[in-house]
Design a protein around this motif. Sequence first.
Motif, PDB file in Angstrom:
ATOM      1  N   ASN A  18       7.330 -11.200   5.495  1.00  0.00           N
ATOM      2  CA  ASN A  18       8.514 -11.404   6.326  1.00  0.00           C
ATOM      3  C   ASN A  18       8.321 -10.949   7.756  1.00  0.00           C
ATOM      4  OD1 ASN A  18       9.598  -8.433   6.561  1.00  0.00           O
ATOM      5  ND2 ASN A  18       9.014  -8.689   4.427  1.00  0.00           N
ATOM      6  N   HIS A  19       7.284 -10.164   8.011  1.00  0.00           N
ATOM      7  CA  HIS A  19       7.105  -9.642   9.368  1.00  0.00           C
ATOM      8  C   HIS A  19       6.300 -10.635  10.201  1.00  0.00           C
ATOM      9  CE1 HIS A  19       6.978  -6.433  12.401  1.00  0.00           C
ATOM     10  NE2 HIS A  19       5.859  -7.012  12.746  1.00  0.00           N
ATOM     11  N   HIS A  20       6.921 -11.156  11.221  1.00  0.00           N
ATOM     12  CA  HIS A  20       6.264 -12.123  12.081  1.00  0.00           C
ATOM     13  C   HIS A  20       5.531 -11.400  13.199  1.00  0.00           C
ATOM     14  CE1 HIS A  20       8.286 -15.398  10.043  1.00  0.00           C
ATOM     15  NE2 HIS A  20       9.438 -14.752  10.189  1.00  0.00           N
ATOM     16  N   PRO A  21       4.343 -11.846  13.561  1.00  0.00           N
ATOM     17  CA  PRO A  21       3.606 -11.202  14.652  1.00  0.00           C
ATOM     18  C   PRO A  21       4.435 -11.168  15.934  1.00  0.00           C
ATOM     19  CG  PRO A  21       2.195 -12.759  13.499  1.00  0.00           C
ATOM     20  CD  PRO A  21       3.589 -12.969  12.978  1.00  0.00           C
ATOM     21  N   SER A  26       4.983  -3.235  13.334  1.00  0.00           N
ATOM     22  CA  SER A  26       4.227  -3.872  12.256  1.00  0.00           C
ATOM     23  C   SER A  26       3.207  -2.923  11.651  1.00  0.00           C
ATOM     24  CB  SER A  26       3.520  -5.123  12.792  1.00  0.00           C
ATOM     25  OG  SER A  26       2.597  -5.619  11.852  1.00  0.00           O
ATOM     26  N   GLY A  27       3.107  -2.931  10.333  1.00  0.00           N
ATOM     27  CA  GLY A  27       2.059  -2.168   9.669  1.00  0.00           C
ATOM     28  C   GLY A  27       0.689  -2.684  10.034  1.00  0.00           C
ATOM     29  N   GLU A  28       0.580  -3.983  10.308  1.00  0.00           N
ATOM     30  CA  GLU A  28      -0.698  -4.546  10.740  1.00  0.00           C
ATOM     31  C   GLU A  28      -1.157  -3.943  12.067  1.00  0.00           C
ATOM     32  OE1 GLU A  28       1.780  -6.171   9.527  1.00  0.00           O
ATOM     33  OE2 GLU A  28       1.083  -7.574   7.975  1.00  0.00           O
ATOM     34  N   THR A  29      -0.217  -3.606  12.930  1.00  0.00           N
ATOM     35  CA  THR A  29      -0.553  -2.984  14.214  1.00  0.00           C
ATOM     36  C   THR A  29      -1.263  -1.652  14.002  1.00  0.00           C
ATOM     37  OG1 THR A  29       1.349  -4.036  15.275  1.00  0.00           O
ATOM     38  CG2 THR A  29       0.393  -2.139  16.393  1.00  0.00           C
ATOM     39  N   ASN A  56      12.427   4.058  -1.453  1.00  0.00           N
ATOM     40  CA  ASN A  56      11.807   3.533  -2.664  1.00  0.00           C
ATOM     41  C   ASN A  56      11.504   2.050  -2.483  1.00  0.00           C
ATOM     42  OD1 ASN A  56      11.877   2.352  -5.587  1.00  0.00           O
ATOM     43  ND2 ASN A  56      11.641   4.576  -5.822  1.00  0.00           N
ATOM     44  N   GLU A  57      10.569   1.574  -3.251  1.00  0.00           N
ATOM     45  CA  GLU A  57      10.194   0.158  -3.153  1.00  0.00           C
ATOM     46  C   GLU A  57      11.373  -0.764  -3.431  1.00  0.00           C
ATOM     47  OE1 GLU A  57       6.600  -2.773  -4.751  1.00  0.00           O
ATOM     48  OE2 GLU A  57       6.967  -0.830  -5.707  1.00  0.00           O
ATOM     49  N   THR A  58      12.338  -0.283  -4.198  1.00  0.00           N
ATOM     50  CA  THR A  58      13.505  -1.117  -4.495  1.00  0.00           C
ATOM     51  C   THR A  58      14.321  -1.426  -3.245  1.00  0.00           C
ATOM     52  OG1 THR A  58      14.818   0.882  -4.992  1.00  0.00           O
ATOM     53  CG2 THR A  58      13.664  -0.186  -6.829  1.00  0.00           C
ATOM     54  N   ALA A  59      14.147  -0.623  -2.193  1.00  0.00           N
ATOM     55  CA  ALA A  59      14.877  -0.871  -0.949  1.00  0.00           C
ATOM     56  C   ALA A  59      14.488  -2.203  -0.329  1.00  0.00           C
ATOM     57  CB  ALA A  59      14.629   0.265   0.040  1.00  0.00           C
ATOM     58  N   CYS A 118      14.550  -5.477   5.876  1.00  0.00           N
ATOM     59  CA  CYS A 118      13.326  -6.197   5.513  1.00  0.00           C
ATOM     60  C   CYS A 118      12.274  -6.171   6.612  1.00  0.00           C
ATOM     61  CB  CYS A 118      13.668  -7.644   5.147  1.00  0.00           C
ATOM     62  SG  CYS A 118      14.505  -7.802   3.535  1.00  0.00           S
ATOM     63  N   ARG A 119      12.712  -6.008   7.856  1.00  0.00           N
ATOM     64  CA  ARG A 119      11.745  -5.954   8.956  1.00  0.00           C
ATOM     65  C   ARG A 119      10.822  -4.743   8.864  1.00  0.00           C
ATOM     66  NH1 ARG A 119      15.907  -6.166  13.818  1.00  0.00           N
ATOM     67  NH2 ARG A 119      17.107  -5.027  12.229  1.00  0.00           N
ATOM     68  N   ALA A 120      11.226  -3.737   8.130  1.00  0.00           N
ATOM     69  CA  ALA A 120      10.454  -2.502   8.026  1.00  0.00           C
ATOM     70  C   ALA A 120       9.466  -2.522   6.878  1.00  0.00           C
ATOM     71  CB  ALA A 120      11.396  -1.315   7.875  1.00  0.00           C
ATOM     72  N   ARG A 121       9.415  -3.615   6.127  1.00  0.00           N
ATOM     73  CA  ARG A 121       8.614  -3.608   4.904  1.00  0.00           C
ATOM     74  C   ARG A 121       7.137  -3.334   5.168  1.00  0.00           C
ATOM     75  NH1 ARG A 121       8.689  -8.162   0.081  1.00  0.00           N
ATOM     76  NH2 ARG A 121       7.132  -7.155  -1.243  1.00  0.00           N
ATOM     77  N   SER A 122       6.531  -3.976   6.159  1.00  0.00           N
ATOM     78  CA  SER A 122       5.093  -3.784   6.396  1.00  0.00           C
ATOM     79  C   SER A 122       4.799  -2.381   6.900  1.00  0.00           C
ATOM     80  CB  SER A 122       4.565  -4.831   7.375  1.00  0.00           C
ATOM     81  OG  SER A 122       5.067  -4.610   8.689  1.00  0.00           O
ATOM     82  N   LEU A 123       5.703  -1.807   7.708  1.00  0.00           N
ATOM     83  CA  LEU A 123       5.507  -0.436   8.185  1.00  0.00           C
ATOM     84  C   LEU A 123       5.652   0.539   7.008  1.00  0.00           C
ATOM     85  CD1 LEU A 123       5.064   1.595  10.440  1.00  0.00           C
ATOM     86  CD2 LEU A 123       7.526   1.502  10.940  1.00  0.00           C
TER      87      LEU A 123
END
Length: 434
Positions: free
Chosen positions: A312-315, A241-244, A301-304, A265-270
Amino acid sequence: MRLRLGPTLYGLAPTFLLLLAFPLVAAMCPMLCTCYFSPPTVSCQANNFSSVPRVLPANAQRLFLQNNLIGTLRPGMFGPSLVTLWLYSNNISSIQPGTFRHLQALEWLDLGDNRNLRTLDADTFRGLERLQSLHLYRCQLSSLPTTIFRNLFSLQYLYLQENNLLCLQDDLFVDLANLSHLFLHGNKIWQLSENVFRGLSGLDRLLLHRNRLHAVPTWAFRDLGKLTILYLFNNSLTTLSGETLSDLPSLEFLRLNNNPWACDCRARSLWAWFQRTRVSVSDVICTSPADRVGRDMRRLNETAFRGCPPGNHHPVGFDWGCRPEWENGAAHPHPHPRPHSNGSSNHLYGLGGSPPADPSSFYRDVPANDIRSPKYDPPTEDGYWGGYGNEEGGQLKKGCPGPGCSSLDSGGTRIGVLLLPFPWLLMLWGPSWF
């Protein structure tokens, strides 16, 4: 009446005094050991000792017993004046409770490279409130009692690498507010509890590479506000998680390479964290989905991530026990095999090469008769970290001027294996005798 010595008697005076002192001096320095006067030091390394010598100088501050065959440590073996105690590379399999309890001056304890040391009692290090450096690397520890590091308020360096640790429970390090370096690499850690690093408010460097981590709880690093270096390479991480990472405001170097990253999609926050950070980050190579295999997540790219639902990232959190079911033969919990290292970005500056030996190993393999060798000095901070994995750039500095150095070139006087306990003997004999 003044007593005057003739030329013959006067010339024999130093020899006479030496003979008088010999029984007392010889009794204080163990057979086959080498002793030094200032600071009081006893060196008994590499003598095939199966136990700690029974008679040791009561005022000894440094005791070197590495590279022997010592198997058991018991209460009463060590004097209360010890500041440094090296017991690495022995055959230690048992440390009885209370062994170190009265060593209240102890600052450096090295028990590393004892391949039969599988368990530790919860009170093993009780009373060592001045301990600054604890070495437990390359043993066979698979678990640690929850309270084993309690009240070690002065601890700054903790070496737990290359054991068989499977997991780390909540509040294991809760009393270690002064800890700056925590080495956990080369274990079998497959999960981190949500509060394992609670209390480590002063931690500067955390090494977790070469484990089996397949996920990191979202809030695992929330107490690590001063952390500058985090190594997570060579694990089994698919997401993070990017929040981490946002909980690490002081972070400077992050190594995530050689993990099976999922770039969906799981990688979006990272990915979003990568876009806003100025941290030095290693490559983050995608292993899925198929159309992104081999690409670096940071360069997507952001389009990915178009079409990915927001938030979408759940804790990620864990409430499992500390011993996984697969330890008893069940299926391994993470679905991806550990990737093979490609030698890329495995060190501080990402220049390639393999990780070096741990700092403790730099003072190994010193000849038994060369205790004054500068190799005994541990590396300086700049020398170790500046050359991490860089074989050409990792030269250690000569000398060791810092306060944590352990140079034995301190002016101690040596006569065979004897320890000279009385300063006035030196004044009487004069320097010409040595």
